[in-house]
Design an enzyme around this catalytic site. Sequence first.
Site, PDB file in Angstrom:
ATOM      1  N   CYS A 106     -15.004 -19.388  -6.341  1.00  0.00           N
ATOM      2  CA  CYS A 106     -14.626 -19.151  -7.732  1.00  0.00           C
ATOM      3  C   CYS A 106     -14.274 -17.682  -7.878  1.00  0.00           C
ATOM      4  O   CYS A 106     -14.981 -16.823  -7.326  1.00  0.00           O
ATOM      5  CB  CYS A 106     -15.802 -19.511  -8.640  1.00  0.00           C
ATOM      6  SG  CYS A 106     -15.466 -19.262 -10.386  1.00  0.00           S
ATOM      7  N   HIS A 148     -13.688 -28.498 -11.326  1.00  0.00           N
ATOM      8  CA  HIS A 148     -14.261 -27.142 -11.316  1.00  0.00           C
ATOM      9  C   HIS A 148     -13.776 -26.351 -12.541  1.00  0.00           C
ATOM     10  O   HIS A 148     -14.565 -25.705 -13.237  1.00  0.00           O
ATOM     11  CB  HIS A 148     -13.851 -26.448 -10.007  1.00  0.00           C
ATOM     12  CG  HIS A 148     -14.214 -25.002  -9.897  1.00  0.00           C
ATOM     13  ND1 HIS A 148     -15.086 -24.527  -8.934  1.00  0.00           N
ATOM     14  CD2 HIS A 148     -13.822 -23.912 -10.615  1.00  0.00           C
ATOM     15  CE1 HIS A 148     -15.224 -23.213  -9.091  1.00  0.00           C
ATOM     16  NE2 HIS A 148     -14.456 -22.822 -10.092  1.00  0.00           N
ATOM     17  N   GLU A 149     -12.462 -26.440 -12.805  1.00  0.00           N
ATOM     18  CA  GLU A 149     -11.899 -25.672 -13.934  1.00  0.00           C
ATOM     19  C   GLU A 149     -12.360 -26.252 -15.269  1.00  0.00           C
ATOM     20  O   GLU A 149     -12.649 -25.498 -16.208  1.00  0.00           O
ATOM     21  CB  GLU A 149     -10.363 -25.648 -13.863  1.00  0.00           C
ATOM     22  CG  GLU A 149      -9.780 -25.038 -12.589  1.00  0.00           C
ATOM     23  CD  GLU A 149     -10.338 -23.677 -12.228  1.00  0.00           C
ATOM     24  OE1 GLU A 149     -10.764 -22.930 -13.124  1.00  0.00           O
ATOM     25  OE2 GLU A 149     -10.356 -23.345 -11.019  1.00  0.00           O
ATOM     26  N   HIS A 152     -15.605 -24.869 -16.262  1.00  0.00           N
ATOM     27  CA  HIS A 152     -15.545 -23.525 -16.859  1.00  0.00           C
ATOM     28  C   HIS A 152     -15.403 -23.604 -18.381  1.00  0.00           C
ATOM     29  O   HIS A 152     -15.920 -22.746 -19.105  1.00  0.00           O
ATOM     30  CB  HIS A 152     -14.344 -22.739 -16.319  1.00  0.00           C
ATOM     31  CG  HIS A 152     -14.601 -22.018 -15.021  1.00  0.00           C
ATOM     32  ND1 HIS A 152     -15.541 -21.025 -14.897  1.00  0.00           N
ATOM     33  CD2 HIS A 152     -14.012 -22.134 -13.799  1.00  0.00           C
ATOM     34  CE1 HIS A 152     -15.529 -20.560 -13.642  1.00  0.00           C
ATOM     35  NE2 HIS A 152     -14.613 -21.219 -12.960  1.00  0.00           N
TER      36      HIS A 152
HETATM   37 NI    NI Z   1     -14.061 -20.943 -10.963  1.00  0.00          NI
END
Ligand code: NI
Length: 197
Positions: A106, A148-149, A152
């Site tokens: 990341c 993953h995004e 966030h």
């Molecule tokens: Ni990330």
Amino acid sequence: METHSKEAMIRKLGDPELRKRSEEVPLEELSKQEFKDFLKTLTQAMRENHGIGIAAPQIGIKKRVFLMEVDQNPRYPDAPKLPLLTLINPTITSLTEEKEEVFEGCLSLPGMRGPVKRVTKIKVDALDAEGQKQSYEFQGPFARIALHEQDHLDGILYFDRIAPEDLPRFGFLEVLQANGVDLSINRATPAEWTKLP
Ligand code: NI
């Protein structure tokens, strides 16, 4: 704090902004110049830092927007290619219960990788940069990037997803490499993506 400076700083672990939930983008915002400038800044930040994805809160903007793009990438040399995709107000549906473990990194945790188990096939519904509804099916590494995004946008970082028994294998890239860990993101499930009708 909505600054759109040309050199967007990537927010790093410890910054409370990374831990907040981002807000839906109102439709009328998409046509505004300020929003277009923000997308440019986000794209630039991803490319300059060799990301294969980036989420708006990583540059301190709490909007539900993330980008994915895979080209020649020194951080992930084995990653298959994907054109720039802009995903606004995305929602994700799992299309399988099958999970696999891959080491993730990341931009907000530079130099680190950790083993994360995620589902291998998903559908993402989102608006594109023009405000058009799009649906994508992603498999393997592409599903992983999107998940993953998306995390966030909810203030979740990848190590939050590491099972306690796997945490000893979360660490610095160079140390993991020195210990012979397979850090390839292109593992069992092939990378595929389709734009659904
Ligand atoms: Ni990330």
